[in-house]
Design a protein around this motif. Sequence first.
Motif, PDB file in Angstrom:
ATOM      1  N   PRO A 102       9.027   6.155 -11.054  1.00 45.32           N
ATOM      2  CA  PRO A 102       8.464   5.928  -9.559  1.00 45.32           C
ATOM      3  C   PRO A 102       8.087   6.536  -8.313  1.00 45.32           C
ATOM      4  CG  PRO A 102      11.341   5.783  -8.885  1.00 45.32           C
ATOM      5  CD  PRO A 102      11.437   6.308 -10.631  1.00 45.32           C
ATOM      6  N   TYR A 103       6.572   6.660  -8.416  1.00 48.13           N
ATOM      7  CA  TYR A 103       5.908   7.559  -7.273  1.00 48.13           C
ATOM      8  C   TYR A 103       4.604   6.962  -8.113  1.00 48.13           C
ATOM      9  CZ  TYR A 103       3.942  11.590  -5.220  1.00 48.13           C
ATOM     10  OH  TYR A 103       3.499  12.714  -4.875  1.00 48.13           O
ATOM     11  N   GLY A 104       3.754   6.918  -8.126  1.00 50.46           N
ATOM     12  CA  GLY A 104       2.721   6.825  -8.817  1.00 50.46           C
ATOM     13  C   GLY A 104       1.419   7.107  -7.910  1.00 50.46           C
ATOM     14  N   ASN A 105       0.885   7.076  -6.702  1.00 55.01           N
ATOM     15  CA  ASN A 105      -0.527   6.982  -6.154  1.00 55.01           C
ATOM     16  C   ASN A 105       0.129   8.295  -5.127  1.00 55.01           C
ATOM     17  OD1 ASN A 105      -1.863   5.807  -8.344  1.00 55.01           O
ATOM     18  ND2 ASN A 105      -2.598   4.402  -7.589  1.00 55.01           N
ATOM     19  N   ALA A 106       1.422   8.088  -4.816  1.00 52.82           N
ATOM     20  CA  ALA A 106       2.426   8.958  -3.649  1.00 52.82           C
ATOM     21  C   ALA A 106       1.198  10.221  -3.756  1.00 52.82           C
ATOM     22  CB  ALA A 106       3.655   8.756  -3.696  1.00 52.82           C
ATOM     23  N   GLN A 107       1.672  10.420  -2.032  1.00 55.33           N
ATOM     24  CA  GLN A 107       1.431  12.068  -2.468  1.00 55.33           C
ATOM     25  C   GLN A 107       2.257  12.679  -1.513  1.00 55.33           C
ATOM     26  OE1 GLN A 107      -2.304  11.821  -0.099  1.00 55.33           O
ATOM     27  NE2 GLN A 107      -3.554  11.806  -2.031  1.00 55.33           N
ATOM     28  N   GLU A 108       2.544  14.232  -1.832  1.00 56.87           N
ATOM     29  CA  GLU A 108       3.600  14.917  -1.309  1.00 56.87           C
ATOM     30  C   GLU A 108       2.705  15.571  -0.456  1.00 56.87           C
ATOM     31  OE1 GLU A 108       7.030  16.129  -3.528  1.00 56.87           O
ATOM     32  OE2 GLU A 108       5.933  17.587  -5.262  1.00 56.87           O
ATOM     33  N   ARG A 109       4.196  16.354   0.511  1.00 58.35           N
ATOM     34  CA  ARG A 109       3.162  17.943   1.642  1.00 58.35           C
ATOM     35  C   ARG A 109       4.990  18.411   1.554  1.00 58.35           C
ATOM     36  NH1 ARG A 109       1.220  16.356   7.142  1.00 58.35           N
ATOM     37  NH2 ARG A 109       2.843  14.263   7.773  1.00 58.35           N
ATOM     38  N   PHE A 117       6.274  12.159   2.036  1.00 55.13           N
ATOM     39  CA  PHE A 117       5.515  11.666   1.143  1.00 55.13           C
ATOM     40  C   PHE A 117       4.741  10.877   1.676  1.00 55.13           C
ATOM     41  CE2 PHE A 117       9.606  13.358  -1.291  1.00 55.13           C
ATOM     42  CZ  PHE A 117       8.978  13.235  -2.511  1.00 55.13           C
ATOM     43  N   GLN A 118       3.390  10.246   1.549  1.00 54.39           N
ATOM     44  CA  GLN A 118       3.032   9.297   1.738  1.00 54.39           C
ATOM     45  C   GLN A 118       2.576   8.218   0.611  1.00 54.39           C
ATOM     46  OE1 GLN A 118      -0.162  11.241   4.029  1.00 54.39           O
ATOM     47  NE2 GLN A 118       0.314  11.319   5.807  1.00 54.39           N
ATOM     48  N   CYS A 119       2.984   6.637   0.776  1.00 52.07           N
ATOM     49  CA  CYS A 119       2.886   6.199  -0.169  1.00 52.07           C
ATOM     50  C   CYS A 119       1.584   4.917  -0.378  1.00 52.07           C
ATOM     51  CB  CYS A 119       3.759   5.347  -0.479  1.00 52.07           C
ATOM     52  SG  CYS A 119       5.270   6.280  -0.790  1.00 52.07           S
ATOM     53  N   GLU A 124       7.271   0.953   3.515  1.00 48.47           N
ATOM     54  CA  GLU A 124       8.160   0.790   2.441  1.00 48.47           C
ATOM     55  C   GLU A 124       8.430   0.921   1.453  1.00 48.47           C
ATOM     56  OE1 GLU A 124       9.297  -4.303   1.939  1.00 48.47           O
ATOM     57  OE2 GLU A 124       7.656  -3.592   3.902  1.00 48.47           O
ATOM     58  N   GLU A 125       7.364   0.931   0.662  1.00 51.14           N
ATOM     59  CA  GLU A 125       7.083   1.393  -0.408  1.00 51.14           C
ATOM     60  C   GLU A 125       7.786   3.502  -0.666  1.00 51.14           C
ATOM     61  OE1 GLU A 125       3.803   0.601  -3.672  1.00 51.14           O
ATOM     62  OE2 GLU A 125       3.157   2.558  -2.795  1.00 51.14           O
ATOM     63  N   CYS A 126       7.812   3.566   0.030  1.00 47.44           N
ATOM     64  CA  CYS A 126       8.361   5.448  -0.331  1.00 47.44           C
ATOM     65  C   CYS A 126       9.802   5.197  -0.334  1.00 47.44           C
ATOM     66  CB  CYS A 126       7.638   6.340   1.451  1.00 47.44           C
ATOM     67  SG  CYS A 126       6.182   6.892   1.260  1.00 47.44           S
ATOM     68  N   ILE A 265      -1.553  -9.525 -17.165  1.00 44.40           N
ATOM     69  CA  ILE A 265      -1.139  -8.825 -16.131  1.00 44.40           C
ATOM     70  C   ILE A 265      -2.190  -8.589 -15.339  1.00 44.40           C
ATOM     71  CG2 ILE A 265      -0.058  -6.655 -15.465  1.00 44.40           C
ATOM     72  CD1 ILE A 265       1.349  -8.283 -16.622  1.00 44.40           C
ATOM     73  N   PRO A 266      -2.825  -8.607 -13.776  1.00 42.71           N
ATOM     74  CA  PRO A 266      -3.257  -8.279 -13.110  1.00 42.71           C
ATOM     75  C   PRO A 266      -4.068  -7.009 -13.441  1.00 42.71           C
ATOM     76  CG  PRO A 266      -1.450  -9.449 -11.560  1.00 42.71           C
ATOM     77  CD  PRO A 266      -0.760  -8.627 -13.049  1.00 42.71           C
ATOM     78  N   SER A 267      -4.613  -6.251 -12.959  1.00 46.17           N
ATOM     79  CA  SER A 267      -6.304  -4.854 -12.561  1.00 46.17           C
ATOM     80  C   SER A 267      -4.554  -4.234 -11.918  1.00 46.17           C
ATOM     81  CB  SER A 267      -6.898  -4.812 -12.119  1.00 46.17           C
ATOM     82  OG  SER A 267      -7.163  -5.533 -11.346  1.00 46.17           O
ATOM     83  N   GLY A 268      -4.290  -3.024 -12.520  1.00 42.82           N
ATOM     84  CA  GLY A 268      -3.435  -2.373 -11.506  1.00 42.82           C
ATOM     85  C   GLY A 268      -4.096  -1.489  -9.805  1.00 42.82           C
ATOM     86  N   CYS A 269      -3.438  -0.730  -9.735  1.00 48.10           N
ATOM     87  CA  CYS A 269      -4.020  -0.290  -8.529  1.00 48.10           C
ATOM     88  C   CYS A 269      -4.350   1.569  -8.556  1.00 48.10           C
ATOM     89  CB  CYS A 269      -2.207  -0.030  -7.809  1.00 48.10           C
ATOM     90  SG  CYS A 269      -1.538  -1.904  -6.965  1.00 48.10           S
ATOM     91  N   ARG A 270      -5.111   1.001  -8.436  1.00 46.39           N
ATOM     92  CA  ARG A 270      -6.057   2.472  -8.234  1.00 46.39           C
ATOM     93  C   ARG A 270      -5.588   3.682  -7.489  1.00 46.39           C
ATOM     94  NH1 ARG A 270      -9.026   2.932 -13.302  1.00 46.39           N
ATOM     95  NH2 ARG A 270      -9.816   0.946 -14.228  1.00 46.39           N
ATOM     96  N   ARG A 271      -5.768   4.672  -8.019  1.00 52.17           N
ATOM     97  CA  ARG A 271      -5.391   6.181  -6.575  1.00 52.17           C
ATOM     98  C   ARG A 271      -6.887   5.909  -5.880  1.00 52.17           C
ATOM     99  NH1 ARG A 271      -4.161  11.603 -10.131  1.00 52.17           N
ATOM    100  NH2 ARG A 271      -3.216  11.686  -8.407  1.00 52.17           N
TER     101      ARG A 271
END
Length: 271
Positions: A102-109, A117-119, A124-126, A265-271
């Motif tokens: 579980p991480y996906g299109n998140a970003q970390e710093r 982390f920013q999700c 809530e997703e983070c 399945i619906p199309s995915g969550c793109r970056r």
Amino acid sequence: MVPPVPLPLLALLALLALVAPGLGVAPGCDRPAHLWCRSPEIAAACQVESRCPDLPRPAAAPVQLSLYYESLCPACRQFLVLELFPTWLLLPSEMLNITLVPYGNAQERNVSGRWDFQCQHGPEECLGNMMEACLMHEAKNFSTYFPIIFCLESGSSVTKNLEAVFPLTTLCVPWQCLQVYAPELDRGRISACMQGDTGLALMHQNAQLTEALDPPHQYVPWIVINGKHTDDLQAQAEASLLGLVCRLYQGEKPEACGGSKAPKIPSGCRR
């Protein structure tokens, strides 16, 4: 009239002819012919594996599936709930090995030595990503934590759909999923993981795994089968994961592999 040759003797003569023309024996074969099919080791030494149909066969390797996802991505949730979990339930454990990231299109710093982390779908997703990472860390056994994650992802809200122990302002955990599927797990340890350095370290590890993907992920859910991701494998997994795993598995197929069809399945969550 010449008496007929017994069938067992004919089989033995055929083995001798195949293995050692001229009544010799295969190099390394020090057993009498009637013992050649007694074990896989003897059959291999005597070079008669193909003539011993009742020998136990080595177990086939399980299909390896890694799912890179986000806890609140609609396409991720639907794939996990409608494809991955039912396929896991239907197939024997030795047939499919699943890794969840579980991480996906998140970003970390790194902020003053602490990971932040920013999700894609907000804070809530983070929280949901970390919750599931901590569940995996504390439960350790896949068959223990996967039903809990299925419960979380199948509700209307991963973090708020069920009873919470902590106020939303601090930490919101749907403990009913835990109570139903794994009441033996220590809630305090899971909460401590989410509120402390362990949860941040787990999310950093997931970030590294996700960023190391080759090819780099372009959307989630991002499905890796036996170490590979292709558009074709992704499409097959989303259309019918059960059918794909059944086709790829090299061992004896269970009854569940007779056929499968699942909702699109619906199309995915793109970056």
